[in-house]
Design a protein around this motif. Structure first.
Motif, mmCIF file in Angstrom:
data_model
loop_
_atom_site.group_PDB
_atom_site.id
_atom_site.type_symbol
_atom_site.label_atom_id
_atom_site.label_comp_id
_atom_site.label_asym_id
_atom_site.label_seq_id
_atom_site.Cartn_x
_atom_site.Cartn_y
_atom_site.Cartn_z
ATOM 1 N N MET A 1 39.245 7.738 -25.437
ATOM 2 C CA MET A 1 40.395 6.866 -25.602
ATOM 3 C C MET A 1 40.732 6.759 -27.082
ATOM 4 S SD MET A 1 40.919 3.160 -23.939
ATOM 5 C CE MET A 1 40.848 1.905 -25.180
ATOM 6 N N THR A 2 41.982 6.848 -27.399
ATOM 7 C CA THR A 2 42.403 6.759 -28.793
ATOM 8 C C THR A 2 42.744 5.320 -29.150
ATOM 9 O OG1 THR A 2 44.685 7.206 -28.249
ATOM 10 C CG2 THR A 2 43.318 9.110 -28.799
ATOM 11 N N SER A 3 42.645 5.040 -30.436
ATOM 12 C CA SER A 3 42.955 3.701 -30.938
ATOM 13 C C SER A 3 44.462 3.471 -30.928
ATOM 14 C CB SER A 3 42.430 3.562 -32.366
ATOM 15 O OG SER A 3 42.942 2.402 -32.974
ATOM 16 N N LYS A 4 44.863 2.218 -30.753
ATOM 17 C CA LYS A 4 46.281 1.895 -30.835
ATOM 18 C C LYS A 4 46.801 2.053 -32.254
ATOM 19 C CE LYS A 4 45.571 -3.050 -31.414
ATOM 20 N NZ LYS A 4 45.849 -4.369 -30.895
ATOM 21 N N HIS A 5 45.878 2.182 -33.201
ATOM 22 C CA HIS A 5 46.264 2.346 -34.601
ATOM 23 C C HIS A 5 46.171 3.812 -35.046
ATOM 24 C CE1 HIS A 5 46.410 -1.950 -34.969
ATOM 25 N NE2 HIS A 5 45.173 -2.043 -34.540
ATOM 26 N N LYS A 6 46.085 4.730 -34.099
ATOM 27 C CA LYS A 6 45.990 6.152 -34.423
ATOM 28 C C LYS A 6 47.160 6.571 -35.312
ATOM 29 C CE LYS A 6 45.707 10.695 -32.383
ATOM 30 N NZ LYS A 6 45.793 11.499 -31.194
ATOM 31 N N LEU A 7 46.862 7.360 -36.315
ATOM 32 C CA LEU A 7 47.837 7.858 -37.285
ATOM 33 C C LEU A 7 48.521 6.724 -38.057
ATOM 34 C CD1 LEU A 7 49.422 10.774 -35.251
ATOM 35 C CD2 LEU A 7 47.622 10.907 -36.968
ATOM 36 N N TRP A 8 47.800 5.643 -38.303
ATOM 37 C CA TRP A 8 48.349 4.510 -39.026
ATOM 38 C C TRP A 8 48.826 4.897 -40.418
ATOM 39 C CZ3 TRP A 8 45.836 3.370 -43.536
ATOM 40 C CH2 TRP A 8 44.513 3.808 -43.664
ATOM 41 N N GLN A 9 48.217 5.922 -41.013
ATOM 42 C CA GLN A 9 48.596 6.341 -42.361
ATOM 43 C C GLN A 9 50.042 6.807 -42.429
ATOM 44 O OE1 GLN A 9 46.091 7.509 -40.488
ATOM 45 N NE2 GLN A 9 44.247 7.891 -41.655
ATOM 46 N N ALA A 10 50.550 7.351 -41.335
ATOM 47 C CA ALA A 10 51.917 7.880 -41.316
ATOM 48 C C ALA A 10 52.967 6.788 -41.477
ATOM 49 C CB ALA A 10 52.163 8.645 -40.018
ATOM 50 N N ARG A 11 52.575 5.541 -41.272
ATOM 51 C CA ARG A 11 53.532 4.440 -41.375
ATOM 52 C C ARG A 11 53.645 3.912 -42.801
ATOM 53 N NH1 ARG A 11 53.057 0.268 -36.670
ATOM 54 N NH2 ARG A 11 55.183 -0.050 -37.394
ATOM 55 N N TRP A 12 52.918 4.529 -43.728
ATOM 56 C CA TRP A 12 52.889 4.074 -45.118
ATOM 57 C C TRP A 12 53.523 5.097 -46.053
ATOM 58 C CZ3 TRP A 12 51.277 -0.602 -46.851
ATOM 59 C CH2 TRP A 12 50.545 -1.392 -45.962
ATOM 60 N N ASP A 13 54.193 4.594 -47.078
ATOM 61 C CA ASP A 13 54.690 5.412 -48.182
ATOM 62 C C ASP A 13 53.894 4.974 -49.404
ATOM 63 O OD1 ASP A 13 56.325 7.154 -49.691
ATOM 64 O OD2 ASP A 13 57.545 5.437 -50.321
ATOM 65 N N VAL A 14 53.166 5.905 -50.013
ATOM 66 C CA VAL A 14 52.286 5.568 -51.126
ATOM 67 C C VAL A 14 52.814 6.206 -52.407
ATOM 68 C CG1 VAL A 14 49.940 5.731 -52.032
ATOM 69 C CG2 VAL A 14 50.309 5.423 -49.581
ATOM 70 N N ASP A 15 52.997 5.380 -53.423
ATOM 71 C CA ASP A 15 53.407 5.835 -54.750
ATOM 72 C C ASP A 15 52.290 5.477 -55.729
ATOM 73 O OD1 ASP A 15 54.499 6.344 -57.228
ATOM 74 O OD2 ASP A 15 56.431 5.409 -56.773
ATOM 75 N N GLN A 16 51.407 6.442 -55.965
ATOM 76 C CA GLN A 16 50.243 6.203 -56.835
ATOM 77 C C GLN A 16 50.664 5.809 -58.245
ATOM 78 O OE1 GLN A 16 47.381 5.769 -55.865
ATOM 79 N NE2 GLN A 16 46.649 7.285 -54.428
ATOM 80 N N HIS A 17 51.706 6.420 -58.769
ATOM 81 C CA HIS A 17 52.136 6.142 -60.144
ATOM 82 C C HIS A 17 52.646 4.715 -60.305
ATOM 83 C CE1 HIS A 17 51.473 10.266 -61.252
ATOM 84 N NE2 HIS A 17 52.225 10.668 -60.235
ATOM 85 N N ALA A 18 53.269 4.192 -59.284
ATOM 86 C CA ALA A 18 53.774 2.817 -59.327
ATOM 87 C C ALA A 18 52.748 1.820 -58.792
ATOM 88 C CB ALA A 18 55.064 2.715 -58.520
ATOM 89 N N ASN A 19 51.588 2.332 -58.328
ATOM 90 C CA ASN A 19 50.556 1.466 -57.752
ATOM 91 C C ASN A 19 51.151 0.646 -56.607
ATOM 92 O OD1 ASN A 19 48.013 0.159 -57.495
ATOM 93 N ND2 ASN A 19 48.743 -1.532 -58.754
ATOM 94 N N LEU A 20 51.860 1.333 -55.707
ATOM 95 C CA LEU A 20 52.572 0.640 -54.641
ATOM 96 C C LEU A 20 52.462 1.408 -53.323
ATOM 97 C CD1 LEU A 20 54.567 -1.650 -53.806
ATOM 98 C CD2 LEU A 20 56.400 -0.053 -54.389
ATOM 99 N N ALA A 21 52.069 0.672 -52.276
ATOM 100 C CA ALA A 21 52.076 1.204 -50.918
ATOM 101 C C ALA A 21 53.057 0.350 -50.124
ATOM 102 C CB ALA A 21 50.694 1.146 -50.298
ATOM 103 N N THR A 22 53.990 1.000 -49.430
ATOM 104 C CA THR A 22 55.008 0.284 -48.661
ATOM 105 C C THR A 22 54.906 0.684 -47.196
ATOM 106 O OG1 THR A 22 56.456 0.343 -50.593
ATOM 107 C CG2 THR A 22 57.464 -0.235 -48.477
ATOM 108 N N HIS A 23 54.709 -0.299 -46.339
ATOM 109 C CA HIS A 23 54.617 -0.058 -44.896
ATOM 110 C C HIS A 23 56.026 0.065 -44.335
ATOM 111 C CE1 HIS A 23 53.619 -0.932 -40.638
ATOM 112 N NE2 HIS A 23 52.483 -0.341 -40.954
ATOM 113 N N ASP A 24 56.152 0.711 -43.189
ATOM 114 C CA ASP A 24 57.489 0.870 -42.615
ATOM 115 C C ASP A 24 58.095 -0.457 -42.145
ATOM 116 O OD1 ASP A 24 56.116 0.458 -40.230
ATOM 117 O OD2 ASP A 24 56.603 2.418 -39.383
#
Length: 82
Positions: A1-24
């Motif tokens: 059984m897979t988790s309901k949070h499977k592929l959770w990383q795909a819902r994030w936009d990460v900007d390392q240079h700005a030190n910012l992660a933005t969820h959808d």
């Protein structure tokens, strides 16, 4: 059984240079002293409460802040269980 949070990383936009992660859903997380800090937690909690109930919103925001911080620390993270 897979988790309901499977592929959770795909819902994030990460900007390392700005030190910012933005969820959808609009949550913005930055690293501060090695910990995740949400810029707009209250706003997102209200949005989540309308859909998922007020009793769940705070825990959901906390989980999302941990996710955002994890991706800022390790953008290639596979999740809590590795």
């Amino acid at each position: 059984m897979t988790s309901k949070h499977k592929l959770w990383q795909a819902r994030w936009d990460v900007d390392q240079h700005a030190n910012l992660a933005t969820h959808d859903n609009g949550l913005r997380v930055r690293l501060q002293d090695g910990e995740g800090v949400a810029e707009n937690a209250e706003e997102i909690a209200l949005t989540l409460a309308a859909v998922h109930g007020e009793h769940n919103a705070a825990a959901m925001v906390q989980r999302l802040v941990r996710e955002g911080a994890q991706l800022l620390i390790d953008p290639f993270s596979r999740g809590w269980r590795g």
